[in-house]
Design a protein around this motif. Structure first.
Motif, PDB file in Angstrom:
ATOM      1  N   TYR A   4      -2.755  -9.176  -0.897  1.00  0.00           N
ATOM      2  CA  TYR A   4      -3.297  -8.165  -1.802  1.00  0.00           C
ATOM      3  C   TYR A   4      -2.688  -8.446  -3.128  1.00  0.00           C
ATOM      4  N   LEU A  56      -4.717  -2.780   4.072  1.00  0.00           N
ATOM      5  CA  LEU A  56      -4.852  -2.108   2.823  1.00  0.00           C
ATOM      6  C   LEU A  56      -4.900  -0.458   2.884  1.00  0.00           C
ATOM      7  N   VAL A 102      -6.597   1.560  -0.866  1.00  0.00           N
ATOM      8  CA  VAL A 102      -7.578   0.717  -1.266  1.00  0.00           C
ATOM      9  C   VAL A 102      -8.756   0.148   0.072  1.00  0.00           C
ATOM     10  N   ASN A 103      -9.696  -0.379  -0.413  1.00  0.00           N
ATOM     11  CA  ASN A 103     -10.684  -0.879   0.926  1.00  0.00           C
ATOM     12  C   ASN A 103     -11.298  -2.040   0.629  1.00  0.00           C
ATOM     13  N   VAL A 104     -11.888  -2.556   1.473  1.00  0.00           N
ATOM     14  CA  VAL A 104     -13.033  -3.620   1.297  1.00  0.00           C
ATOM     15  C   VAL A 104     -14.374  -3.301   1.878  1.00  0.00           C
ATOM     16  N   THR A 133     -11.602  -5.121  -3.999  1.00  0.00           N
ATOM     17  CA  THR A 133     -11.193  -3.957  -3.179  1.00  0.00           C
ATOM     18  C   THR A 133     -11.765  -2.704  -4.054  1.00  0.00           C
TER      19      THR A 133
END
Length: 475
Positions: A136, A158, A163-165, A257
Motif C-alpha cells: 500500500y 487494507l 481504505v478499499n479497492v 484505493t
C-alpha cells in the motif's frame, strides 16, 4: 424506465463428477512434456519450483494438487507438471522455454474459472500462488497486488488503513480474473469497474521481457488491457471467467484505493410465491434509485424441485437512508440475514449455493447498477450502459455437459428475444460481459468494433503466438 439487460451466458459448472481430466496423450508426447518440465526447473531460480504429476514426496504432491485444483471440477485437468514461479523473471524464462518447445500450458490465478481448459492444461500448469504481495502506498493512494491473490487477502490488509479497492463481491474470487475481465463491485456505481481503477500492470511478454505498462509509457498495451470495459488480453482467470485473446501474463496490478467506512447489507431469501413482488420491487428500484451507494442483486434459483428467490441488499454506509429498501423488506421472507457494522465486506449476503446443489441447479441473477456506472473511464465503447444478467447452471454428471450447456445457450436466447419483444431493442448487438461468457462465445460479441485493433496489437507483440499455446478465446 425499463432498463436494458445485458444477457451474458455464465459457463456451466460440473461438480463432484469422477475423472474430469483430459488424457495426457501418447508416450512420446509425455516424454517431451517431462523434458520441458525438467528444463524449466533447471533454468529458473530458487524462488520457483516445479512439481511433477508423479511427485513422490508428500509436500511436493500436495503442492502439485493445489496448483492444478480449480473451484469447479470441470476446470481441473491433470497436468504433466506444475510450475510455481516466484519472480516475474522466472515467468519470462518459462515462457521462452514453452514457446521454443511449443508446449501447451495454462496460467491460473485463484482457480475460480469454470470454462473448461481456460486456466488448466494437460501440459504445464503455471500457478501464480507466490505472487501474493500487497504493498500500500499511502502517498499515492494506490495498492500494488500480486495476481495470485484473492480479494479477501487484499481487503484484510487494507481494512486497518480505512481504505478499499473496487474488488470482488463474494469470498474466494481471484484478483487477476475479476480485474482483467472488467470487475463489477459493490462500489461500481461510485468508482466504476475494477479495470477502471488500474494505474499500472506488471507484464511478462511472450519473449520473456518484464515490463511495466502505464497509459503514459505503453498506451497501446494499456488500451488493449482496458478496451471495452474489460478487455482481457492477458492470461488469468476469475469466477465464470475465460482466458481471452492473450498476449502476456500479468504478474501485478497497481490499483487506486478509495476511503472506506462501515457498510450495511445482507441476504434475504423468499419463497416462490413472493417472486412477483420481488420482481416488481427490483424494477421499481432500477427505475427510481439514484443513490450510488445502493446496489442490489435479485436472484431466482431452482433446486430440489423448489424455486427460491433471493435478494442481496448493499449500502456503502453503516445504515441506508430511510425507505430505500423498504419495498424488499416489507415482503415476507424465509430467511433474513442482515449484516451491520462491517468495513470491507466481500461476502455480504453471498448465497452459499454449494449447500443447495442437487443433481441440477439453475439460477438467474439480475445485477442492478446506475446507468452512470461506465462514466468513470474514457475507455472506448461505453455509450450503452447495460446490466449483467448471470445465467448459472450446475450439475453433477459429466454425461450431462452438452445437454446443460445447450440449455444455457437456449435460455439466453429466449430471454434476449423476450426482452426485445418487450421493447428493449438496444440489446440486439449488446456486448457480452466476458467474465460471464461461455467458452464458445465469438469474440466479436464481446469486443465489437474494437476487435481489429486488438488483433493488430496481438500480432505485433506476440508474432510467434506463444500465448496461443494456452488455449481459451483466441485472436
Amino acid at each position: 424506465m425499463i432498463w436494458a439487460v445485458l444477457l451474458s451466458i455464465a459457463m456451466a459448472v460440473t461438480l463432484g463428477s469422477a475423472n474430469r481430466s483430459t488424457p495426457i496423450g501418447s508416450l512420446e508426447g509425455q516424454l517431451l512434456l517431462n523434458e520441458t518440465c525438467r528444463e524449466t526447473a533447471a533454468a529458473t531460480s530458487d524462488a520457483s519450483d516445479v512439481y511433477d504429476v508423479d511427485a513422490k514426496h508428500v509436500a511436493a504432491s500436495l503442492n502439485y494438487a493445489r496448483a492444478i485444483e480449480h473451484w469447479a471440477s470441470s476446470s481441473t485437468q491433470i497436468s504433466a507438471c506444475s510450475f510455481e514461479p516466484g519472480t516475474a523473471m522466472d515467468v519470462g524464462i518459462a515462457l521462452r522455454i514453452l514457446g521454443e518447445t511449443k508446449t501447451p500450458f495454462a496460467v491460473k490465478g485463484s482457480g475460480h474459472a469454470t470454462n473448461p481448459g481456460f486456466s488448466s492444461t494437460t501440459g504445464v500448469q503455471i500457478a501464480m500462488t507466490r505472487f501474493s504481495d500487497i504493498v500500500y502506498n499511502s502517498e499515492a493512494r494506490t495498492v500494488t497486488v500480486g495476481t495470485g491473490l484473492i480479494w479477501d487477502d487484499v481487503y484484510a490488509v487494507l481494512e486497518p488503513r480505512g481504505v478499499n479497492v473496487i474488488g470482488g463481491r463474494i469470498s474466494g474470487v481471484g484478483v487477476a480474473g475479476l480485474t482483467l475481465g472488467g470487475g463489477y463491485s459493490w462500489l461500481t456505481n461510485q468508482y466504476g469497474l475494477t479495470i477502471d481503477t488500474v494505474q499500472a500492470f506488471e507484464l511478462v511478454m511472450p519473449n520473456g521481457t518484464v515490463i511495466n505498462v502505464m497509459e503514459t509509457s505503453r498506451p497501446d498495451l494499456f488500451f488493449a488491457l482496458k478496451v471495452r470495459f474489460y478487455a482481457r488480453l492477458c492470461n488469468l482467470i476469475h469466477l465464470f471467467a475465460w482466458r481471452s485473446e492473450q498476449f502476456c501474463i500479468v504478474t501485478r496490478f497497481t490499483l487506486k484505493t478509495s476511503p472506506q467506512t462501515q457498510v450495511w447489507g445482507g441476504l434475504i431469501t423468499y419463497a416462490a410465491d413472493a417472486a412477483h413482488r420481488v420482481n416488481t420491487a427490483t424494477v421499481n428500484f432500477g427505475a427510481n434509485s439514484t443513490d450510488p451507494k445502493a446496489v442490489i442483486v435479485t436472484g431466482h434459483a431452482y433446486t430440489l424441485g423448489q424455486l427460491l428467490v433471493t435478494e442481496i441488499l448493499f449500502y456503502d454506509a453503516p445504515a441506508p437512508p430511510p425507505g430505500i429498501f423498504d419495498e424488499f423488506l416489507a415482503i415476507p421472507s424465509l430467511i433474513e440475514d442482515s449484516i451491520f457494522n462491517e468495513t470491507l465486506v466481500t461476502q455480504t449476503g453471498a448465497l452459499n449455493y454449494t449447500s443447495l446443489w442437487h443433481p441440477v441447479f439453475v439460477a438467474y441473477e439480475a445485477e442492478i447498477f446506475l446507468p452512470t456506472l461506465l462514466n468513470h473511464s474514457t475507455t472506448p465503447s461505453r455509450a450503452q450502459p447495460l446490466m449483467p444478467l448471470n445465467i448459472y447452471f450446475a450439475w453433477l454428471s459429466p454425461y450431462s455437459d452438452q445437454l446443460n450447456q445447450d440449455a444455457v445457450r437456449t435460455s439466453a436466447r429466449t430471454l434476449q428475444a423476450s426482452a426485445m419483444n418487450a421493447g428493449q431493442n438496444d440489446i440486439a448487438n449488446a456486448a457480452l460481459y466476458p467474465n460471464y461468457a461461455i467458452f464458445d462465445t465469438p469474440l466479436v460479441n464481446m469486443y465489437g468494433a474494437n476487435l481489429p485493433s486488438l488483433q493488430a496489437i496481438k500480432a505485433a507483440v506476440d508474432p510467434e503466438d506463444v500465448m496461443g499455446l494456452a488455449g481459451g478465446f483466441m485472436l
